[in-house]
Design a protein around this motif. Structure first.
Motif, PDB file in Angstrom:
ATOM      1  N   ASP A  96       0.869  -1.171   0.000  1.00 38.91           N
ATOM      2  CA  ASP A  96       0.000   0.000   0.000  1.00 38.91           C
ATOM      3  C   ASP A  96       0.911   1.228   0.000  1.00 38.91           C
ATOM      4  N   ASN A  97       0.926   1.966  -1.090  1.00 34.76           N
ATOM      5  CA  ASN A  97       1.830   3.107  -1.248  1.00 34.76           C
ATOM      6  C   ASN A  97       1.266   4.409  -0.704  1.00 34.76           C
ATOM      7  N   THR A  98       0.096   4.384  -0.099  1.00 32.38           N
ATOM      8  CA  THR A  98      -0.579   5.631   0.282  1.00 32.38           C
ATOM      9  C   THR A  98       0.301   6.533   1.146  1.00 32.38           C
ATOM     10  N   ALA A  99       0.889   5.974   2.203  1.00 33.21           N
ATOM     11  CA  ALA A  99       1.635   6.804   3.159  1.00 33.21           C
ATOM     12  C   ALA A  99       2.880   7.412   2.539  1.00 33.21           C
ATOM     13  N   ILE A 100       3.681   6.603   1.843  1.00 32.22           N
ATOM     14  CA  ILE A 100       4.924   7.154   1.290  1.00 32.22           C
ATOM     15  C   ILE A 100       4.632   8.098   0.134  1.00 32.22           C
ATOM     16  N   ASP A 101       3.609   7.805  -0.661  1.00 30.50           N
ATOM     17  CA  ASP A 101       3.255   8.713  -1.754  1.00 30.50           C
ATOM     18  C   ASP A 101       2.795  10.054  -1.208  1.00 30.50           C
ATOM     19  N   ALA A 102       2.005  10.023  -0.134  1.00 31.54           N
ATOM     20  CA  ALA A 102       1.529  11.266   0.467  1.00 31.54           C
ATOM     21  C   ALA A 102       2.686  12.062   1.057  1.00 31.54           C
ATOM     22  N   ALA A 103       3.629  11.386   1.710  1.00 36.07           N
ATOM     23  CA  ALA A 103       4.774  12.084   2.300  1.00 36.07           C
ATOM     24  C   ALA A 103       5.583  12.810   1.229  1.00 36.07           C
ATOM     25  N   LEU A 104       5.796  12.170   0.099  1.00 36.85           N
ATOM     26  CA  LEU A 104       6.570  12.796  -0.972  1.00 36.85           C
ATOM     27  C   LEU A 104       5.777  13.905  -1.653  1.00 36.85           C
ATOM     28  N   ILE A 144      11.708  15.691   8.874  1.00 41.33           N
ATOM     29  CA  ILE A 144      11.708  14.642   7.853  1.00 41.33           C
ATOM     30  C   ILE A 144      10.372  13.914   7.919  1.00 41.33           C
ATOM     31  N   THR A 145       9.696  13.794   6.767  1.00 39.06           N
ATOM     32  CA  THR A 145       8.360  13.207   6.735  1.00 39.06           C
ATOM     33  C   THR A 145       8.297  11.876   6.002  1.00 39.06           C
ATOM     34  N   GLY A 146       9.329  11.549   5.243  1.00 40.19           N
ATOM     35  CA  GLY A 146       9.293  10.275   4.534  1.00 40.19           C
ATOM     36  C   GLY A 146      10.610   9.957   3.860  1.00 40.19           C
ATOM     37  N   LEU A 147      10.829   8.675   3.643  1.00 36.06           N
ATOM     38  CA  LEU A 147      12.046   8.213   2.962  1.00 36.06           C
ATOM     39  C   LEU A 147      11.685   7.039   2.069  1.00 36.06           C
ATOM     40  N   ARG A 148      12.080   7.147   0.803  1.00 37.68           N
ATOM     41  CA  ARG A 148      11.891   6.040  -0.131  1.00 37.68           C
ATOM     42  C   ARG A 148      13.247   5.679  -0.726  1.00 37.68           C
ATOM     43  N   LEU A 149      13.508   4.378  -0.785  1.00 41.54           N
ATOM     44  CA  LEU A 149      14.792   3.912  -1.306  1.00 41.54           C
ATOM     45  C   LEU A 149      14.565   2.692  -2.183  1.00 41.54           C
ATOM     46  N   ILE A 202      10.949   8.784  11.561  1.00 39.67           N
ATOM     47  CA  ILE A 202      10.434   9.048  10.211  1.00 39.67           C
ATOM     48  C   ILE A 202       9.088   8.341  10.072  1.00 39.67           C
ATOM     49  N   PRO A 203       8.010   9.066   9.817  1.00 42.98           N
ATOM     50  CA  PRO A 203       6.677   8.454   9.840  1.00 42.98           C
ATOM     51  C   PRO A 203       6.354   7.554   8.661  1.00 42.98           C
ATOM     52  N   ALA A 204       7.079   7.677   7.553  1.00 41.96           N
ATOM     53  CA  ALA A 204       6.801   6.824   6.391  1.00 41.96           C
ATOM     54  C   ALA A 204       8.114   6.432   5.725  1.00 41.96           C
ATOM     55  N   ILE A 205       8.326   5.133   5.596  1.00 44.78           N
ATOM     56  CA  ILE A 205       9.548   4.614   4.977  1.00 44.78           C
ATOM     57  C   ILE A 205       9.160   3.498   4.017  1.00 44.78           C
ATOM     58  N   ARG A 206       9.763   3.521   2.855  1.00 48.68           N
ATOM     59  CA  ARG A 206       9.527   2.442   1.893  1.00 48.68           C
ATOM     60  C   ARG A 206      10.865   2.069   1.257  1.00 48.68           C
ATOM     61  N   ALA A 207      11.182   0.785   1.231  1.00 50.85           N
ATOM     62  CA  ALA A 207      12.424   0.316   0.631  1.00 50.85           C
ATOM     63  C   ALA A 207      12.136  -0.904  -0.221  1.00 50.85           C
ATOM     64  N   ASP A 208      12.580  -0.856  -1.461  1.00 49.67           N
ATOM     65  CA  ASP A 208      12.454  -1.991  -2.380  1.00 49.67           C
ATOM     66  C   ASP A 208      13.851  -2.489  -2.732  1.00 49.67           C
ATOM     67  N   LEU A 209      14.032  -3.801  -2.664  1.00 50.01           N
ATOM     68  CA  LEU A 209      15.338  -4.413  -2.903  1.00 50.01           C
ATOM     69  C   LEU A 209      15.244  -5.399  -4.062  1.00 50.01           C
ATOM     70  N   THR A 210      16.189  -5.293  -4.991  1.00 48.90           N
ATOM     71  CA  THR A 210      16.321  -6.247  -6.081  1.00 48.90           C
ATOM     72  C   THR A 210      17.745  -6.778  -6.089  1.00 48.90           C
ATOM     73  N   ASP A 211      17.903  -8.106  -6.056  1.00 50.52           N
ATOM     74  CA  ASP A 211      19.216  -8.744  -6.130  1.00 50.52           C
ATOM     75  C   ASP A 211      19.460  -9.183  -7.569  1.00 50.52           C
ATOM     76  N   VAL A 212      20.646  -8.839  -8.085  1.00 46.77           N
ATOM     77  CA  VAL A 212      20.941  -9.058  -9.495  1.00 46.77           C
ATOM     78  C   VAL A 212      22.216  -9.880  -9.640  1.00 46.77           C
ATOM     79  N   PHE A 213      22.181 -10.870 -10.544  1.00 44.63           N
ATOM     80  CA  PHE A 213      23.371 -11.657 -10.855  1.00 44.63           C
ATOM     81  C   PHE A 213      24.252 -10.919 -11.875  1.00 44.63           C
ATOM     82  N   THR A 214      25.563 -10.965 -11.643  1.00 45.29           N
ATOM     83  CA  THR A 214      26.556 -10.495 -12.615  1.00 45.29           C
ATOM     84  C   THR A 214      27.714 -11.489 -12.618  1.00 45.29           C
ATOM     85  N   ASN A 215      28.609 -11.337 -13.591  1.00 42.72           N
ATOM     86  CA  ASN A 215      29.764 -12.243 -13.684  1.00 42.72           C
ATOM     87  C   ASN A 215      30.919 -11.737 -12.832  1.00 42.72           C
ATOM     88  N   LYS A 216      30.684 -11.758 -11.506  1.00 42.95           N
ATOM     89  CA  LYS A 216      31.680 -11.334 -10.529  1.00 42.95           C
ATOM     90  C   LYS A 216      31.667 -12.319  -9.368  1.00 42.95           C
TER      91      LYS A 216
END
Length: 795
Positions: A186-194, A326-331, A362-376
């Motif tokens: 539910d993105n309501t809180a972080i969208d409103a903060a931004l 500070i009212t919100g943080l998205r990462l 901070i009243p609203a925080i949203r963090a999305d994580l994606t793990d990616v394969f590389t040739n390392k």
């Protein structure tokens, strides 16, 4: 590099060991060269192994010719990945998500430079190395996947066909509006903060790939004795009991048949928690040949084939009001995890998500994580393991906000602090903070630095045409890892305490030291518990035949969890000794105290009995106390209800050479709060080491692969780490805010300096460059990068 002495606010009690700055008892043997490391193990009939590694980042193995290598003198056996696949299972991974098989020796395809393709067994290490070089390997090259953001689009190719667009984990959402069970969003809180913010700071940031570079590389000696059906493994590792579990499973043995010994370990930094493929290969070859087998990593292999750390890209949006609230943080995090998942690869970046509230409400925080394969080379835990990256993103964004609002960075932070009466505090990122007094520590740091005087001296320097910057960063981190519900391998620790017949004390712990000073700190703790000199206490660890159970040393949990188990076991022994002493003196056990090597009645002038007299009686008692057995040995398992959250603040002053772009670190002032301190000298040492690694990330260190996946920084000629001359005199102090989560009130300090120093240096460098219109620079701050910015170019 020196430091002011750290002094606990409470101070040590006179005559007590806890709180005293005592030199490590481990050091005399080490500085005389008398320590025993894995490479010092020499057994009769020992064989040595070496690996032929791929010099191609991505490709199909079309031919391996071992003819020339097998003809060399001293070569006993050569095996390829195709031959080993049926006898050694893929390496262990702790992850709730699907993952590709990570073979100890690649059977069909190679996925990074350094991927093993064959192993040689020979009578001598150097013969084995020569034979490995003589193996002919032909590989059909495939495009190398190096850029994680291109990799997410399937470009230039897909590494593992079953993982579309190279997405190891497509999305892990967390924070406000995210159901942790179903991941419904539910993105309501972080969208409103931004949307409602007066100002939004948006920035792409990088926490670059690092090499752990421990002083001692990895190493293993495996000795299988067919007649006994017993396997002994000497391993440079951080968690010998966990290693025993994995090795027993891979070897087809029961844990009772496997003994793992971690002798002296020359650093780990998280990279030695896992058991690597080389260890499993050594075990298999010892079983196959019935002889001891040794493998010792060289420095080139360490850069190529020991897990790397960090390597996150963060897209930060920080929302605030004009007054600095500070009212919100998205990462959005893109984690370049390399070619495979290792033991903790998938877990580490999630700690970045957990720490995104920092020390702020901070009243609203949203963090999305994606793990990616590389040739390392795959990433895994490295000092801080996700916490430095998360705090770096937050503290850089807060620094940018202060610059945007033209607001004092200290006062901006003060305005947003979580207050003492809010603890325990549940952050919007999902963490439960135990305790904290952030404003008190900030005030102490500002006073120690003479904050106003520091800024005035900066203005004077700028008036002279010098490029000087001042930066501040505040960190909090998760330590004392437990309970078992949050750790797949368990969140407990084990300890045992024995008072011998002579009155000497032997204690065993599942926490396995590799530089932390456990033998000193735990002895101080027990000395006060029993009222005896430290010299009468022996702390044993790192051997699964001696310490019967344990989890290991990681996540700054040794004192908070391991120390607590020893305190509890010691309490059981004391209670039993008191019953014996009470019987001997014909008094109540509850009235007795332990002090000055005696057991006596509290408040009495009678010295009572000596500690040794009671110990001797306990092992040959003419009469036993009721419900008591002879002997003085007890053990304890214990796990905390939650994790601890130490915190601290660092202030840095830098000067930049206008002609070269070189950054000089002039001052570093820091105040840390790790709860109660057993040995301030050892805490200082932990912070010093952490500071060096955090500063190294800010100024010098970066693992670099070229567009073909070739490792460019494969030696210390190209991978720079800090030297003593690169570091200033550290000005350190502390506050004490105890935790209610363990009876010691200790929080942990192993990662502190690493986490706080990187953003502090970064904020100082950006502050120095602000007259040139710079608002952000990606680390590391190499002279060329900084020089180009001064000249008006892009970084």
């Amino acid at each position: 590099m020196t430091s002011e002495a750290m002094t606990s606010e409470t101070g040590p009690t006179p005559g007590k060991m806890v709180g005293q700055r005592i030199k490590r008892t481990e050091d005399p043997a080490l500085i005389q060269g008398l320590g025993t490391f894995v490479d010092d193990i020499k057994l009769q009939g020992m064989l040595h192994i070496a690996f032929r590694r791929s010099d191609v980042a991505h490709g199909r193995i079309t031919r391996i010719d071992t003819t020339a290598a097998e003809a060399l003198p001293g070569v006993e056996l050569i095996m390829t990945g195709a031959q080993l696949r049926d006898v050694i299972a893929p390496q262990p991974v702790i992850s709730p998500f699907p993952h590709p098989d990570f073979w100890s020796v690649a059977p069909e395809k190679v996925h990074y430079v350094g991927d093993p393709v064959a192993v040689v067994v020979a009578t001598d290490r150097y013969l084995a190395r020569d034979a490995a070089d003589a193996i002919v390997v032909e590989i059909e090259e495939l495009p190398a996947v190096v850029d994680p953001e291109l990799a997410m689009q399937g470009e230039p190719t897909t590494i593992h066909p079953e993982f579309e667009n190279n997405l190891a984990v497509p999305l892990i959402p967390s924070g406000t509006g995210v159901d942790p069970e179903t991941f419904a969003i539910d993105n309501t809180a972080i969208d409103a903060a931004l949307a409602d913010a007066d100002v939004v700071i948006s920035q792409r940031m990088i926490s670059q790939r690092l090499a752990p570079t421990a002083m001692e590389g990895r190493g293993v000696v495996a000795h299988f004795e067919p007649g006994k059906g017993a396997l002994t493994v000497w391993l440079s590792c951080q968690a010998p009991h966990a290693a025993r579990t994995f090795i027993a499973e891979y070897a087809g043995l029961g844990e009772h048949q496997v003994r793992v010994i971690a002798p002296e370990v020359g650093g780990g930094f998280g990279a030695k928690v896992a058991v690597y493929g080389e260890g499993f290969v050594a075990v298999h070859l010892s079983q196959r040949l019935g002889r001891p087998v040794k493998w010792i990593e060289d420095r080139s292999e360490a850069f190529m084939a020991t897990s790397h750390g960090r390597d996150l890209i963060g897209y930060v949006d920080l929302a605030a009001k004009n007054d600095g609230t500070i009212t919100g943080l998205r990462l959005r995090i893109v984690a370049d995890i390399g070619a495979y998942e290792m033991l903790l690869t998938a877990i580490v970046p999630t700690f970045s998500q957990v720490m995104l509230s920092g020390v702020y409400d901070i009243p609203a925080i949203r963090a999305d994580l994606t793990d990616v394969f590389t040739n390392k080379m795959p990433t895994d835990a490295y000092r801080g393991a996700g916490r430095p990256e998360g705090i770096y993103f937050v503290e850089r964004a807060v620094g940018m906000l202060a610059q945007k609002l033209n607001m004092d960075p200290a006062e901006l932070r003060r305005k947003n602090f979580i207050q003492p009466d809010q603890f325990p505090f549940v952050t919007q990122a999902g963490a439960v903070y135990d305790s904290g007094e952030y404003e008190r520590l900030l005030d102490k740091t500002l006073a120690l630095a003479d904050w106003q005087g520091l800024k005035a001296s900066q203005e004077s320097a700028r008036a002279e045409g010098r490029i000087v910057g001042v930066g501040l960063a505040y960190y909090v981190e998760i330590c004392g890892l437990g309970p078992s519900s949050m750790l797949p391998i368990g969140g407990w620790e084990h300890g045992a305490v024995t008072v011998t017949r002579s009155g000497a004390i032997t204690a065993t712990t599942g926490a396995s030291a590799h530089g932390q000073g456990h033998e000193t700190t735990f002895a101080q703790l027990l000395a006060d518990e029993f009222g005896v000199p430290m010299e009468n206490i022996s702390i044993q660890h790192g051997d699964t035949a001696v310490s019967r159970q344990g989890l290991g040393t990681f996540g700054s949990r040794s004192l908070a969890v391991g120390g607590t188990t020893l305190k509890l076991a010691a309490g059981k022994v004391k209670e039993k000794m008191a019953r014996f002493a009470g019987l001997m003196m014909e008094v109540q056990a509850e009235d007795l105290v332990f002090a000055n090597e005696h057991i006596s009645v509290a408040g009495s002038d009678d010295p009572g009995l000596t500690f040794t007299e009671v110990a001797q009686y306990a092992y040959a008692p003419p009469v036993l106390p009721r419900d008591t057995q002879a002997g003085l040995s007890e053990e304890a398992f214990w796990e905390p209800e939650g994790t601890t959250f130490p915190f601290g603040c660092y202030i840095v002053q830098v000067e930049i050479d206008r002609d070269t772009g070189a950054v000089t670190l002039q001052r570093l002032i820091g105040v840390d709060d790790c709860g109660n301190i057993i040995n301030p000298l050892i805490v200082d040492g932990q912070i010093h080491g952490g500071l060096a690694q955090g500063i190294g990330q800010a100024l010098l260190e970066q693992v670099i692969y070229d567009e073909d996946g070739q490792l460019i920084t494969g030696s210390f000629m190209d991978y720079a780490i800090p030297r003593a001359a690169d570091l200033p005199r550290f000005e350190l102090d502390n506050t004490v805010t105890t935790t209610p989560l363990n009876p010691l009130g200790a929080k942990g300090v192993g990662e502190a300096g690493t986490i706080g120093s990187t953003p502090a240096v970064a904020n100082a460098v950006v502050d120095a460059l602000s007259p040139f219109g710079v608002t952000h620079v990606d680390i590391p701050f190499t002279p060329e990068k900084i020089w180009r910015l001064i000249q008006g170019g892009a970084q």
